[in-house]
Write a protein that holds these residues in place. Structure first.
Motif, PDB file in Angstrom:
ATOM      1  N   SER A  96       1.027  10.555  31.676  1.00 21.51           N
ATOM      2  CA  SER A  96       1.008   9.317  32.466  1.00 21.51           C
ATOM      3  C   SER A  96       1.459   9.589  33.900  1.00 21.51           C
ATOM      4  N   GLU A  97       2.405  10.519  34.095  1.00 20.20           N
ATOM      5  CA  GLU A  97       2.821  10.870  35.461  1.00 20.20           C
ATOM      6  C   GLU A  97       1.702  11.603  36.198  1.00 20.20           C
ATOM      7  N   LEU A  98       0.989  12.486  35.503  1.00 16.93           N
ATOM      8  CA  LEU A  98      -0.132  13.173  36.143  1.00 16.93           C
ATOM      9  C   LEU A  98      -1.138  12.154  36.671  1.00 16.93           C
ATOM     10  N   TYR A  99      -1.478  11.186  35.846  1.00 11.85           N
ATOM     11  CA  TYR A  99      -2.466  10.203  36.272  1.00 11.85           C
ATOM     12  C   TYR A  99      -1.898   9.208  37.281  1.00 11.85           C
ATOM     13  N   ALA A 100      -0.597   9.001  37.270  1.00 18.07           N
ATOM     14  CA  ALA A 100       0.031   8.190  38.321  1.00 18.07           C
ATOM     15  C   ALA A 100      -0.138   8.904  39.657  1.00 18.07           C
ATOM     16  N   ARG A 101       0.074  10.205  39.656  1.00 17.55           N
ATOM     17  CA  ARG A 101      -0.084  10.972  40.894  1.00 17.55           C
ATOM     18  C   ARG A 101      -1.534  11.000  41.358  1.00 17.55           C
ATOM     19  N   LYS A 102      -2.448  11.111  40.415  1.00 21.40           N
ATOM     20  CA  LYS A 102      -3.868  11.070  40.781  1.00 21.40           C
ATOM     21  C   LYS A 102      -4.211   9.725  41.418  1.00 21.40           C
ATOM     22  N   LEU A 103      -3.700   8.639  40.842  1.00 21.75           N
ATOM     23  CA  LEU A 103      -3.962   7.311  41.392  1.00 21.75           C
ATOM     24  C   LEU A 103      -3.350   7.175  42.782  1.00 21.75           C
ATOM     25  N   ARG A 104      -2.124   7.635  42.950  1.00 24.83           N
ATOM     26  CA  ARG A 104      -1.476   7.563  44.273  1.00 24.83           C
ATOM     27  C   ARG A 104      -2.321   8.300  45.311  1.00 24.83           C
ATOM     28  N   LYS A 105      -2.820   9.484  44.948  1.00 22.88           N
ATOM     29  CA  LYS A 105      -3.638  10.266  45.880  1.00 22.88           C
ATOM     30  C   LYS A 105      -4.958   9.554  46.184  1.00 22.88           C
ATOM     31  N   GLU A 106      -5.608   9.022  45.163  1.00 23.82           N
ATOM     32  CA  GLU A 106      -6.869   8.300  45.373  1.00 23.82           C
ATOM     33  C   GLU A 106      -6.668   7.121  46.325  1.00 23.82           C
ATOM     34  N   ILE A 107      -5.612   6.375  46.106  1.00 16.37           N
ATOM     35  CA  ILE A 107      -5.334   5.231  46.981  1.00 16.37           C
ATOM     36  C   ILE A 107      -5.114   5.719  48.404  1.00 16.37           C
ATOM     37  N   TYR A 108      -4.286   6.754  48.552  1.00 16.83           N
ATOM     38  CA  TYR A 108      -3.985   7.289  49.878  1.00 16.83           C
ATOM     39  C   TYR A 108      -5.242   7.778  50.587  1.00 16.83           C
ATOM     40  N   ASP A 109      -6.101   8.484  49.844  1.00 21.33           N
ATOM     41  CA  ASP A 109      -7.318   9.043  50.446  1.00 21.33           C
ATOM     42  C   ASP A 109      -8.345   7.971  50.798  1.00 21.33           C
ATOM     43  N   GLN A 110      -8.428   6.906  50.015  1.00 24.10           N
ATOM     44  CA  GLN A 110      -9.499   5.927  50.197  1.00 24.10           C
ATOM     45  C   GLN A 110      -9.090   4.665  50.954  1.00 24.10           C
ATOM     46  N   LYS A 111      -7.806   4.457  51.150  1.00 24.74           N
ATOM     47  CA  LYS A 111      -7.343   3.232  51.824  1.00 24.74           C
ATOM     48  C   LYS A 111      -7.532   3.365  53.328  1.00 24.74           C
ATOM     49  N   GLY A 112      -8.361   2.482  53.863  1.00 25.27           N
ATOM     50  CA  GLY A 112      -8.557   2.428  55.307  1.00 25.27           C
ATOM     51  C   GLY A 112      -7.806   1.227  55.867  1.00 25.27           C
ATOM     52  N   THR A 113      -7.689   1.157  57.172  1.00 23.91           N
ATOM     53  CA  THR A 113      -6.955   0.067  57.810  1.00 23.91           C
ATOM     54  C   THR A 113      -7.528  -1.294  57.435  1.00 23.91           C
ATOM     55  N   GLU A 126       0.298  20.169  41.268  1.00 26.36           N
ATOM     56  CA  GLU A 126      -0.784  20.194  42.245  1.00 26.36           C
ATOM     57  C   GLU A 126      -0.772  18.966  43.158  1.00 26.36           C
ATOM     58  N   TYR A 127       0.094  18.012  42.843  1.00 26.38           N
ATOM     59  CA  TYR A 127       0.196  16.773  43.628  1.00 26.38           C
ATOM     60  C   TYR A 127       1.626  16.588  44.135  1.00 26.38           C
ATOM     61  N   PRO A 128       2.184  17.565  44.865  1.00 29.28           N
ATOM     62  CA  PRO A 128       3.591  17.479  45.275  1.00 29.28           C
ATOM     63  C   PRO A 128       3.883  16.321  46.237  1.00 29.28           C
ATOM     64  N   ASP A 129       2.893  15.862  46.958  1.00 27.05           N
ATOM     65  CA  ASP A 129       3.104  14.780  47.927  1.00 27.05           C
ATOM     66  C   ASP A 129       2.920  13.396  47.313  1.00 27.05           C
ATOM     67  N   PHE A 130       2.679  13.345  45.994  1.00 29.00           N
ATOM     68  CA  PHE A 130       2.351  12.064  45.381  1.00 29.00           C
ATOM     69  C   PHE A 130       3.288  11.682  44.236  1.00 29.00           C
ATOM     70  N   CYS A 131       4.551  12.134  44.331  1.00 34.27           N
ATOM     71  CA  CYS A 131       5.567  11.613  43.412  1.00 34.27           C
ATOM     72  C   CYS A 131       5.893  10.192  43.891  1.00 34.27           C
ATOM     73  N   LYS A 132       6.590   9.435  43.101  1.00 33.92           N
ATOM     74  CA  LYS A 132       6.847   8.038  43.435  1.00 33.92           C
ATOM     75  C   LYS A 132       7.590   7.886  44.766  1.00 33.92           C
TER      76      LYS A 132
END
Length: 193
Positions: free
Chosen positions: A110-127, A178-184
């Motif tokens: 669940s933490e792996l997929y939480a990090r994947k979601l955090r990264k997806e949001i970060y990558d796709q969220k525009g202003t 692999e997602y060190p920048d996407f912890c909570k």
């Protein structure tokens, strides 16, 4: 006086809930004692069953202006384990311990997929992104999470194949790194223009 009593009850409720919920931190290892649902039973049964109560949650509340200028949603995505909802039904203690190990795998997943979601949001969220795109991302990540969990349930026989579970769990922990920048509590680096 009523305010003091109300505040006291509120603080007690918050503390009780905090003791019930474990947030993934990479250190805490689940134990049999964490399965506190009244449905938990070891022995005197003919089946093995587990409800781990691990979850990947995403929630936020902010104005449109705040949403427009927020890029980092890491703190809004959590991976938790709820003790009072977690149950194990097992024919014996040995099997129960296999199930606890499988629950730890699921918590890490669940933490792996939480990090994947955090990264997806970060990558796709525009202003000027509309908040509706978040549900699409969440649904896609939840689907992947459920599929990977189902495959692991089957290939490890809910953790009874210890060797296979160890392989899968080691892989999950590597993938989390692999997602060190996407912890909570992490702040992803700004993209270079």
């Amino acid at each position: 006086m009523k305010k003091i009593i109300s505040i006291t009850f509120l603080l007690i409720a918050i503390q009780a809930n905090a003791q019930n919920t474990i947030e993934w931190d990479g250190k805490y290892q689940l134990q049999l004692s964490d399965f506190q649902s009244s449905a938990t039973q070891i022995g005197n049964v003919k089946i093995n069953s587990i409800h781990t109560a691990s979850s990947l949650d995403f929630a936020f509340q902010m104005s449109n202006i705040e949403f427009m200028f927020t890029k980092n949603f890491n703190s809004k995505v959590t991976s938790t384990f709820k003790r009072d909802a977690a149950s194990i039904i097992s024919i014996d203690t040995n099997t129960a311990n296999y199930l606890v190990n499988f629950a730890q795998y699921e918590f890490d997943l669940s933490e792996l997929y939480a990090r994947k979601l955090r990264k997806e949001i970060y990558d796709q969220k525009g202003t000027f992104s509309d908040a509706s795109f978040l549900q699409v991302l969440y649904d896609a990540v939840q689907k992947q999470y459920a599929e990977e969990h189902a495959i692991a349930s089957k290939t490890t026989d809910l953790g009874q194949n210890e060797k296979k579970l160890l392989e899968i769990q080691t892989d999950i922990l590597k993938r989390i790194q692999e997602y060190p920048d996407f912890c909570k509590s992490c702040k992803p680096p700004k993209k270079k223009s």
